[in-house]
Design a protein around this motif. Structure first.
Motif, PDB file in Angstrom:
ATOM      1  N   GLY A 171      69.512  35.534 -22.684  1.00 51.62           N
ATOM      2  CA  GLY A 171      70.395  34.410 -22.044  1.00 51.62           C
ATOM      3  C   GLY A 171      71.664  34.874 -21.754  1.00 51.62           C
ATOM      4  N   LEU A 172      71.788  36.189 -21.453  1.00 52.12           N
ATOM      5  CA  LEU A 172      73.166  36.448 -21.168  1.00 52.12           C
ATOM      6  C   LEU A 172      73.153  37.124 -19.749  1.00 52.12           C
ATOM      7  CD1 LEU A 172      73.478  39.339 -24.169  1.00 52.12           C
ATOM      8  CD2 LEU A 172      74.882  37.134 -23.818  1.00 52.12           C
ATOM      9  N   PHE A 173      73.986  36.508 -18.900  1.00 50.88           N
ATOM     10  CA  PHE A 173      73.831  36.750 -17.521  1.00 50.88           C
ATOM     11  C   PHE A 173      75.219  36.994 -17.196  1.00 50.88           C
ATOM     12  CE2 PHE A 173      70.607  33.504 -18.423  1.00 50.88           C
ATOM     13  CZ  PHE A 173      69.802  34.153 -17.828  1.00 50.88           C
ATOM     14  N   PRO A 174      75.529  38.129 -16.235  1.00 49.30           N
ATOM     15  CA  PRO A 174      76.960  38.548 -16.109  1.00 49.30           C
ATOM     16  C   PRO A 174      77.524  37.484 -14.949  1.00 49.30           C
ATOM     17  CG  PRO A 174      75.190  39.881 -14.485  1.00 49.30           C
ATOM     18  CD  PRO A 174      74.480  38.888 -15.523  1.00 49.30           C
ATOM     19  N   VAL A 188      70.852  31.977 -11.969  1.00 49.48           N
ATOM     20  CA  VAL A 188      69.516  31.773 -11.869  1.00 49.48           C
ATOM     21  C   VAL A 188      68.850  30.736 -10.893  1.00 49.48           C
ATOM     22  CG1 VAL A 188      67.256  31.029 -13.456  1.00 49.48           C
ATOM     23  CG2 VAL A 188      69.329  32.247 -14.403  1.00 49.48           C
ATOM     24  N   ASP A 189      68.264  31.482 -10.019  1.00 48.45           N
ATOM     25  CA  ASP A 189      67.766  30.655  -8.893  1.00 48.45           C
ATOM     26  C   ASP A 189      66.421  30.202  -8.909  1.00 48.45           C
ATOM     27  OD1 ASP A 189      70.037  30.793  -7.335  1.00 48.45           O
ATOM     28  OD2 ASP A 189      69.258  32.661  -6.379  1.00 48.45           O
ATOM     29  N   GLY A 190      65.676  30.425 -10.149  1.00 46.03           N
ATOM     30  CA  GLY A 190      64.257  30.000 -10.392  1.00 46.03           C
ATOM     31  C   GLY A 190      63.750  30.664 -11.430  1.00 46.03           C
ATOM     32  N   GLY A 191      62.601  30.042 -11.820  1.00 50.30           N
ATOM     33  CA  GLY A 191      61.844  30.599 -12.976  1.00 50.30           C
ATOM     34  C   GLY A 191      61.899  30.020 -14.394  1.00 50.30           C
ATOM     35  N   ARG A 192      61.048  30.449 -15.165  1.00 44.88           N
ATOM     36  CA  ARG A 192      60.946  30.064 -16.550  1.00 44.88           C
ATOM     37  C   ARG A 192      60.858  31.226 -17.540  1.00 44.88           C
ATOM     38  NH1 ARG A 192      58.775  25.009 -18.210  1.00 44.88           N
ATOM     39  NH2 ARG A 192      58.009  26.022 -19.831  1.00 44.88           N
ATOM     40  N   ILE A 193      61.440  31.043 -18.687  1.00 45.50           N
ATOM     41  CA  ILE A 193      61.221  32.270 -19.692  1.00 45.50           C
ATOM     42  C   ILE A 193      60.795  31.422 -20.929  1.00 45.50           C
ATOM     43  CG2 ILE A 193      62.450  33.867 -21.133  1.00 45.50           C
ATOM     44  CD1 ILE A 193      64.521  34.318 -18.930  1.00 45.50           C
ATOM     45  N   SER A 194      59.644  31.451 -21.406  1.00 38.35           N
ATOM     46  CA  SER A 194      59.173  30.811 -22.548  1.00 38.35           C
ATOM     47  C   SER A 194      59.177  31.932 -23.612  1.00 38.35           C
ATOM     48  CB  SER A 194      57.728  30.159 -22.409  1.00 38.35           C
ATOM     49  OG  SER A 194      57.655  29.722 -21.336  1.00 38.35           O
ATOM     50  N   ASP A 216      58.529  32.212 -27.836  1.00 38.49           N
ATOM     51  CA  ASP A 216      58.044  31.765 -28.994  1.00 38.49           C
ATOM     52  C   ASP A 216      57.952  30.055 -29.086  1.00 38.49           C
ATOM     53  OD1 ASP A 216      57.132  31.889 -31.554  1.00 38.49           O
ATOM     54  OD2 ASP A 216      59.048  32.089 -32.305  1.00 38.49           O
ATOM     55  N   GLY A 217      57.593  29.568 -27.930  1.00 37.14           N
ATOM     56  CA  GLY A 217      57.648  28.107 -27.930  1.00 37.14           C
ATOM     57  C   GLY A 217      58.770  27.371 -27.332  1.00 37.14           C
ATOM     58  N   GLU A 218      59.774  28.123 -26.915  1.00 38.08           N
ATOM     59  CA  GLU A 218      61.038  27.578 -26.554  1.00 38.08           C
ATOM     60  C   GLU A 218      61.216  28.151 -25.227  1.00 38.08           C
ATOM     61  OE1 GLU A 218      64.284  26.938 -29.762  1.00 38.08           O
ATOM     62  OE2 GLU A 218      63.485  28.789 -30.066  1.00 38.08           O
ATOM     63  N   ASP A 219      62.004  27.167 -24.114  1.00 40.44           N
ATOM     64  CA  ASP A 219      62.107  27.449 -22.976  1.00 40.44           C
ATOM     65  C   ASP A 219      63.661  28.033 -22.751  1.00 40.44           C
ATOM     66  OD1 ASP A 219      62.645  27.453 -20.210  1.00 40.44           O
ATOM     67  OD2 ASP A 219      61.962  25.221 -19.962  1.00 40.44           O
ATOM     68  N   LEU A 220      63.620  29.273 -22.802  1.00 41.25           N
ATOM     69  CA  LEU A 220      65.054  29.974 -23.196  1.00 41.25           C
ATOM     70  C   LEU A 220      66.216  29.620 -22.061  1.00 41.25           C
ATOM     71  CD1 LEU A 220      64.676  33.751 -24.099  1.00 41.25           C
ATOM     72  CD2 LEU A 220      64.822  31.597 -25.436  1.00 41.25           C
ATOM     73  N   LEU A 221      65.713  29.262 -20.641  1.00 43.58           N
ATOM     74  CA  LEU A 221      66.453  28.809 -19.641  1.00 43.58           C
ATOM     75  C   LEU A 221      67.301  27.501 -19.854  1.00 43.58           C
ATOM     76  CD1 LEU A 221      65.207  30.617 -16.714  1.00 43.58           C
ATOM     77  CD2 LEU A 221      66.931  31.574 -18.052  1.00 43.58           C
ATOM     78  N   THR A 222      66.897  26.789 -20.757  1.00 41.41           N
ATOM     79  CA  THR A 222      67.143  25.288 -20.764  1.00 41.41           C
ATOM     80  C   THR A 222      68.092  25.159 -22.217  1.00 41.41           C
ATOM     81  OG1 THR A 222      65.192  24.559 -21.808  1.00 41.41           O
ATOM     82  CG2 THR A 222      65.504  24.306 -19.307  1.00 41.41           C
ATOM     83  N   LEU A 223      67.912  26.337 -23.028  1.00 44.42           N
ATOM     84  CA  LEU A 223      68.703  26.089 -24.334  1.00 44.42           C
ATOM     85  C   LEU A 223      70.151  26.049 -24.399  1.00 44.42           C
ATOM     86  CD1 LEU A 223      66.312  28.364 -26.460  1.00 44.42           C
ATOM     87  CD2 LEU A 223      66.275  26.077 -26.326  1.00 44.42           C
ATOM     88  N   PRO A 224      70.745  25.056 -25.346  1.00 46.67           N
ATOM     89  CA  PRO A 224      72.187  25.283 -25.122  1.00 46.67           C
ATOM     90  C   PRO A 224      72.486  26.436 -25.944  1.00 46.67           C
ATOM     91  CG  PRO A 224      71.123  23.782 -27.227  1.00 46.67           C
ATOM     92  CD  PRO A 224      70.037  24.356 -26.050  1.00 46.67           C
ATOM     93  N   GLU A 225      73.892  26.925 -25.785  1.00 46.47           N
ATOM     94  CA  GLU A 225      74.232  28.295 -26.075  1.00 46.47           C
ATOM     95  C   GLU A 225      74.230  28.541 -27.531  1.00 46.47           C
ATOM     96  OE1 GLU A 225      75.107  31.012 -24.310  1.00 46.47           O
ATOM     97  OE2 GLU A 225      75.991  31.912 -25.990  1.00 46.47           O
ATOM     98  N   SER A 226      74.362  27.435 -28.325  1.00 48.22           N
ATOM     99  CA  SER A 226      74.419  27.604 -29.783  1.00 48.22           C
ATOM    100  C   SER A 226      73.015  28.178 -30.198  1.00 48.22           C
ATOM    101  CB  SER A 226      74.790  26.116 -30.540  1.00 48.22           C
ATOM    102  OG  SER A 226      73.860  25.287 -29.967  1.00 48.22           O
ATOM    103  N   ARG A 227      72.098  27.521 -29.605  1.00 48.50           N
ATOM    104  CA  ARG A 227      70.375  27.901 -30.044  1.00 48.50           C
ATOM    105  C   ARG A 227      70.312  29.476 -29.479  1.00 48.50           C
ATOM    106  NH1 ARG A 227      67.226  28.455 -33.247  1.00 48.50           N
ATOM    107  NH2 ARG A 227      64.972  28.851 -32.671  1.00 48.50           N
ATOM    108  N   LEU A 228      70.795  29.714 -28.342  1.00 51.83           N
ATOM    109  CA  LEU A 228      70.860  30.967 -27.990  1.00 51.83           C
ATOM    110  C   LEU A 228      71.322  31.979 -28.869  1.00 51.83           C
ATOM    111  CD1 LEU A 228      71.332  30.835 -24.021  1.00 51.83           C
ATOM    112  CD2 LEU A 228      69.196  31.603 -25.169  1.00 51.83           C
TER     113      LEU A 228
END
Ligand SMILES: Nc1ncnc2c1ncn2[C@@H]1O[C@H](COP(=O)(O)OP(=O)(O)OP(=O)(O)O)[C@@H](O)[C@H]1O
Ligand SMILES: [Mg+2]
Length: 336
Positions: free
Chosen positions: A58-61, A66-72, A74-86
């Protein structure tokens, strides 16, 4: 894939504003990683390997999107997680080993203080337990005198020792996934091989998944079960390491990369003259129409220069090329 899936990246596309204009350094990238599996992500400088690895944390310069896509993961959708969870996932479930330990370690703190901080912020272990874990971790990373190392400052250690400390740090919370980004670049070849052997050993023992990023196919061969070949932001081939290195890559870029290896250990006589890959990776702000590799490819025709390829093959073994090279590599030639 035999293992249960830990990570699934689907159609990840990342754009980035640069002085030259907007670039898309990660294009439609899809791959998965099984639990306990080691996958090598390989490609020339600038192909998008590091940005792909950082995306998983979840580290982006700055300036990227992110123009599209998903990163799952261990059961979590990384691109939609709040920073605290990341933040909790980073270090605890996913950790990264960087290419230059010098810059990743804090020069004014001892090794012990730095590792202690990791345990303090993520666990409720007692001070004594943390001390024990630190020494265990350093020993497991192949440092024979962990006590002395733990009391040292980074500059008092050799490059190889610093990289072992980095590995110990990355493994301290027993993450599910370790991303090793060119972990041996700053090391001399003998030490580099020792570090690769260490990574392979640790992974076998602890069952972690490994995303091993490198521009060197011989390194990838040593530690990876599967190879992902990346060119100008795209994955262009995926194959089990055994097949990739015995039969040979099917993408002409993979062939060329293999042939450009200085030791030439697995080249046939026929292929050896191809040695260096002519030309350069095209600038990402000015990619050619069609296949990005076409301008450097001996097999390219009009189709390649006008039309983007489609994937052929299936999950786990696929190639993004109009004219994949199906010829076997042939008998090895050993340097005389
Ligand atoms: N922060 C940034 N700002 C602008 N451009 C960037 C930034 N980070 C990466 N890039 C560009 O994105 C592309 C991909 O970069 P990335 O670092 O992922 O490549 P790489 O495959 O890891 O290369 P290397 O082998 O050199 O580490 C490159 O063209 C790079 O110049
Ligand atoms: Mg990189």
């Amino acid at each position: 894939m035999a293992e249960a899936t830990l990570l699934q990246v689907a159609n990840l596309t990342l754009s980035l504003k640069t002085r030259e204009g907007e670039i898309v350094p990660v294009r439609d990238v899809s791959f998965s990683l099984g639990r306990g599996e080691a996958v090598g992500l390989v490609g020339e400088s600038g192909s998008g390997k590091t940005l792909t690895g950082l995306s998983l944390l979840g580290l982006f310069p700055p300036g990227s999107k992110v123009d599209g896509g998903r990163i799952s993961f261990d059961g979590e959708d990384l691109l939609t997680l709040p920073e605290s969870r990341l933040r909790a996932i980073r270090g605890q479930k996913i950790s990264m080993i960087f290419q230059e330990p010098q810059s990743a370690l804090n020069p004014v703190l001892t090794v012990e203080t730095q590792i202690r901080e990791i345990y303090r912020s993520h666990t409720s272990l007692s001070s004594t337990e943390i001390g024990e874990r630190i020494l265990e971790g350093l020993r497991a990373a192949g440092l024979p005198d962990p006590l002395t190392v733990s009391r040292s400052y980074p500059h008092q250690l050799s490059g190889g020792m610093r990289q072992r400390v980095m590995i110990a740090m990355a493994l301290s919370l027993d993450p599910l996934l370790v991303i090793a980004d060119e972990p041996t670049t700053a090391l001399d070849p003998t030490v580099a091989l020792q570090i690769l052997a260490l990574l392979a050993r640790i992974r076998k023992r602890s069952g972690q998944s490994l995303l091993f990023i490198s521009h060197d196919l011989s390194h990838v061969r040593r530690v990876s079960d599967r190879v992902l070949l990346m060119y100008a932001g795209r994955i262009v081939e995926e194959a089990p390491s055994g097949r990739f290195f015995s039969r040979g890559p099917r993408h002409p870029y993979g062939r060329a990369l293999l042939a450009s290896r200085p030791e030439g250990g697995i080249l046939t006589r026929k292929e050896a003259p191809l040695a260096a890959i002519g030309g350069q990776v095209p600038p990402l702000w000015d990619l050619p129409t069609g296949c990005s590799f076409a301008p450097r490819c001996g097999r390219a025709d009009t189709l390649c220069t006008t039309t983007l390829p489609l994937w052929s093959g299936g999950e786990g073994e696929r190639v993004f090329c109009h004219h994949p090279d199906e010829s076997p590599l042939g008998a090895p030639v050993h340097a005389a």
